[in-house]
Design a protein around this motif. Structure first.
Motif, mmCIF file in Angstrom:
data_model
loop_
_atom_site.group_PDB
_atom_site.id
_atom_site.type_symbol
_atom_site.label_atom_id
_atom_site.label_comp_id
_atom_site.label_asym_id
_atom_site.label_seq_id
_atom_site.Cartn_x
_atom_site.Cartn_y
_atom_site.Cartn_z
ATOM 1 N N ALA A 345 8.417 4.290 -25.345
ATOM 2 C CA ALA A 345 7.021 3.972 -25.703
ATOM 3 C C ALA A 345 6.096 4.085 -24.499
ATOM 4 C CB ALA A 345 6.935 2.574 -26.325
ATOM 5 N N LEU A 346 6.387 5.059 -23.624
ATOM 6 C CA LEU A 346 5.560 5.233 -22.434
ATOM 7 C C LEU A 346 4.178 5.759 -22.828
ATOM 8 C CD1 LEU A 346 5.167 5.353 -19.356
ATOM 9 C CD2 LEU A 346 6.185 7.644 -19.402
ATOM 10 N N SER A 347 3.152 5.111 -22.329
ATOM 11 C CA SER A 347 1.776 5.542 -22.614
ATOM 12 C C SER A 347 0.896 5.247 -21.403
ATOM 13 C CB SER A 347 1.216 4.830 -23.852
ATOM 14 O OG SER A 347 1.077 3.437 -23.613
ATOM 15 N N VAL A 348 -0.095 6.084 -21.256
ATOM 16 C CA VAL A 348 -1.062 5.912 -20.174
ATOM 17 C C VAL A 348 -2.457 5.974 -20.779
ATOM 18 C CG1 VAL A 348 -1.957 6.783 -17.988
ATOM 19 C CG2 VAL A 348 0.489 6.961 -18.490
ATOM 20 N N GLU A 349 -3.296 5.041 -20.405
ATOM 21 C CA GLU A 349 -4.655 4.964 -20.936
ATOM 22 C C GLU A 349 -5.642 4.904 -19.779
ATOM 23 O OE1 GLU A 349 -7.292 1.503 -23.025
ATOM 24 O OE2 GLU A 349 -5.313 1.899 -23.906
ATOM 25 N N VAL A 350 -6.670 5.758 -19.803
ATOM 26 C CA VAL A 350 -7.731 5.769 -18.795
ATOM 27 C C VAL A 350 -9.024 5.363 -19.475
ATOM 28 C CG1 VAL A 350 -9.087 7.171 -17.204
ATOM 29 C CG2 VAL A 350 -6.611 7.520 -17.377
ATOM 30 N N THR A 351 -9.635 4.295 -18.993
ATOM 31 C CA THR A 351 -10.882 3.777 -19.559
ATOM 32 C C THR A 351 -11.970 3.851 -18.501
ATOM 33 O OG1 THR A 351 -9.646 2.242 -20.970
ATOM 34 C CG2 THR A 351 -12.009 1.802 -20.646
ATOM 35 N N GLY A 352 -13.084 4.446 -18.872
ATOM 36 C CA GLY A 352 -14.229 4.515 -17.964
ATOM 37 C C GLY A 352 -15.410 3.763 -18.539
ATOM 38 N N SER A 353 -16.035 2.915 -17.744
ATOM 39 C CA SER A 353 -17.160 2.110 -18.223
ATOM 40 C C SER A 353 -18.392 2.397 -17.373
ATOM 41 C CB SER A 353 -16.816 0.621 -18.174
ATOM 42 O OG SER A 353 -16.514 0.214 -16.850
ATOM 43 N N ALA A 354 -19.523 2.466 -18.048
ATOM 44 C CA ALA A 354 -20.781 2.689 -17.329
ATOM 45 C C ALA A 354 -21.351 1.401 -16.762
ATOM 46 C CB ALA A 354 -21.801 3.334 -18.273
ATOM 47 N N GLU A 355 -21.018 0.261 -17.375
ATOM 48 C CA GLU A 355 -21.519 -1.027 -16.906
ATOM 49 C C GLU A 355 -20.371 -2.037 -16.938
ATOM 50 O OE1 GLU A 355 -23.845 -3.655 -15.235
ATOM 51 O OE2 GLU A 355 -24.527 -1.620 -15.712
ATOM 52 N N PRO A 356 -19.941 -2.624 -15.839
ATOM 53 C CA PRO A 356 -20.569 -2.553 -14.511
ATOM 54 C C PRO A 356 -20.301 -1.253 -13.767
ATOM 55 C CG PRO A 356 -18.577 -3.855 -14.385
ATOM 56 C CD PRO A 356 -18.758 -3.506 -15.829
ATOM 57 N N GLY A 357 -19.499 -0.369 -14.326
ATOM 58 C CA GLY A 357 -19.253 0.915 -13.679
ATOM 59 C C GLY A 357 -17.920 0.950 -12.979
ATOM 60 N N GLY A 358 -16.939 1.642 -13.564
ATOM 61 C CA GLY A 358 -15.635 1.704 -12.936
ATOM 62 C C GLY A 358 -14.624 2.382 -13.831
ATOM 63 N N VAL A 359 -13.389 2.406 -13.359
ATOM 64 C CA VAL A 359 -12.291 3.059 -14.066
ATOM 65 C C VAL A 359 -11.115 2.089 -14.133
ATOM 66 C CG1 VAL A 359 -10.643 4.959 -14.013
ATOM 67 C CG2 VAL A 359 -13.011 5.367 -13.369
#
Length: 418
Positions: A345-359
């Motif tokens: 069940a290997l999974s990788v998730e990348v989340t990017g947010s504009a506020e406050p701004g980051g990854v």
């Protein structure tokens, strides 16, 4: 390690209190303060003597008609400018040098200015006499030591000559003039000697401080180098040992591929041990490209996975060094999942947010988990390759493991220091 030595030198110098005069050069810390003290003392001292001379200038004058006002203006205007410049610490050298030169010119013109004037008295000195040592003090601010000595000797002697010329060489003037010249020579010599002594002491203090700071910088740089070598050696040991254990336990094609990839990475690290671990371009990259790099690196490890992307519009770009550190940390987490959890069940998730701004990056697996607190101190796979690596670029990391699986969270915000 010139860069390390320089950074340590700057850190050591930063521990010393600074002012506007000393914030730029650690080699003149005391000298600049002494120069400022001398300038502050010269102003009031010259003001006192200048007032005395100015009052005397309103008394009976030895000069011929038409000369008195010209000499008074030509001497006292530069004197006032020098006192003001010394008080505000602006153009003090310029105006002090100007006064010293104009005073000598006025003194040289004294026989001409007094020709045809009132007969001088041997017991009363003219107003210009009170400014002899003011000119000497002015050279302390304006000129180097040889010129200071020259002015200290020349000004009293010139006064003696022009005074005798004014008196026509009368014998009754010899003793008073000799006493005046001697007094001016002694006082001027004391003033020049004191300033030379304080400046020499300040220079010695600065030289001693510079040597001490340089010694500290060299010692700290050596210690930092040794610490770095120990850390690199420990990391190399961990990488090589992990590759060997993976090769020993490999039973499936995927495990064998992972072992080969780990061995290749260990050899690469050994070959680049003396280089920056974060070498490469510093060009910022967006969160989508970061996810692409993780997918490509996972394929090199033999793990076919698709990174889930949740990137908002306006997500800030990630600096190059930070992006490489996040990718390497994520791949260490993927390698651990493949090696210890068989990539279940290997999974990788990348989340990017504009506020406050980051990854934010999450690597999950459904393995049997482990006790994070029970990891031996000499095992650097998580501590060195994940936690320390992300922390070094101003990010945060968290490892949450239980019998239901393991989640590694990597986070970087654009406002963090990196």
């Amino acid at each position: 390690m010139p860069d390390v030595a320089r950074s340590v030198l700057d850190e050591a110098w930063g521990r010393i209190p600074h002012t506007r005069e000393t914030s730029d050069d650690p080699g003149s810390f005391t000298q600049k303060r002494i120069e400022r003290v001398i300038t502050l003392l010269v102003g009031p001292a010259c003001l006192v003597l200048g007032v005395q001379a100015f009052i005397a200038a309103f008394g009976p004058s030895d000069e011929a008609p038409g000369w008195h006002l010209s000499l008074v203006v030509g001497v006292f205007v530069p004197l006032v400018a020098m006192v003001v410049a010394c008080a505000v610490n602006r153009f003090a050298r310029v105006f002090s040098g100007l006064f010293a030169v104009l005073f000598m010119v006025a003194l040289a013109l004294w026989p001409v200015a007094t020709s045809g004037g009132q007969a001088p008295s041997p017991t009363e000195n003219p107003w210009i006499f009170y400014l002899i040592n003011v000119a000497t003090v002015a050279t302390v601010v304006a000129f180097p030591l040889p010129l200071q000595v020259a002015w200290t000797v020349a000004a009293p002697l010139l006064f003696g000559v022009v005074r005798l010329l004014q008196a026509g060489g009368r014998p009754e003037f010899l003793l008073p003039v000799a006493l005046d010249v001697s007094f001016a020579l002694l006082l001027g010599s004391v003033l020049v000697t004191l300033t030379w002594m304080y400046r020499s002491i300040a220079a010695n203090v600065d030289e001693t401080r510079a040597r001490a700071v340089a010694s500290y910088a060299a010692a700290a740089a050596t210690a930092a180098t040794e610490h770095e070598r120990v850390a690199v050696a420990a990391l190399m040991h961990d990488s090589v040992l992990g590759a060997l254990l993976a090769a020993e336990r490999a039973a499936t094609p995927r495990e064998r591929t992972l072992a080969v990839s780990m061995a290749r990475e260990a050899l690469t690290r050994l070959a680049n041990a003396e280089k920056d671990a974060l070498e490469g371009s510093d060009e910022p990259m967006d969160a989508m490209a970061l996810a692409d790099d993780i997918e490509a690196s996972a394929r090199d490890l033999g793990a076919e996975l698709t990174v889930t992307r949740r990137v908002q519009e306006g997500t800030p770009r990630v600096p190059g060094r930070v992006a490489r550190a996040l990718v390497l940390a994520a791949m260490q987490a993927v390698a651990n999942a493949v090696q210890h959890a068989e990539a279940r069940a290997l999974s990788v998730e990348v989340t990017g947010s504009a506020e406050p701004g980051g990854v934010l990056i999450r690597v999950r697996d459904a393995g049997r988990g482990f006790d994070v607190n029970a990891i031996p101190a000499d095992r650097l796979g998580i501590r060195g390759s994940i936690i320390a690596r992300v922390t070094a670029v101003g990010g945060r990391s968290m490892v949450d493991s239980s019998p239901a699986g393991t989640t590694v969270t990597l986070e970087w915000e654009s406002g963090d220091r990196w």
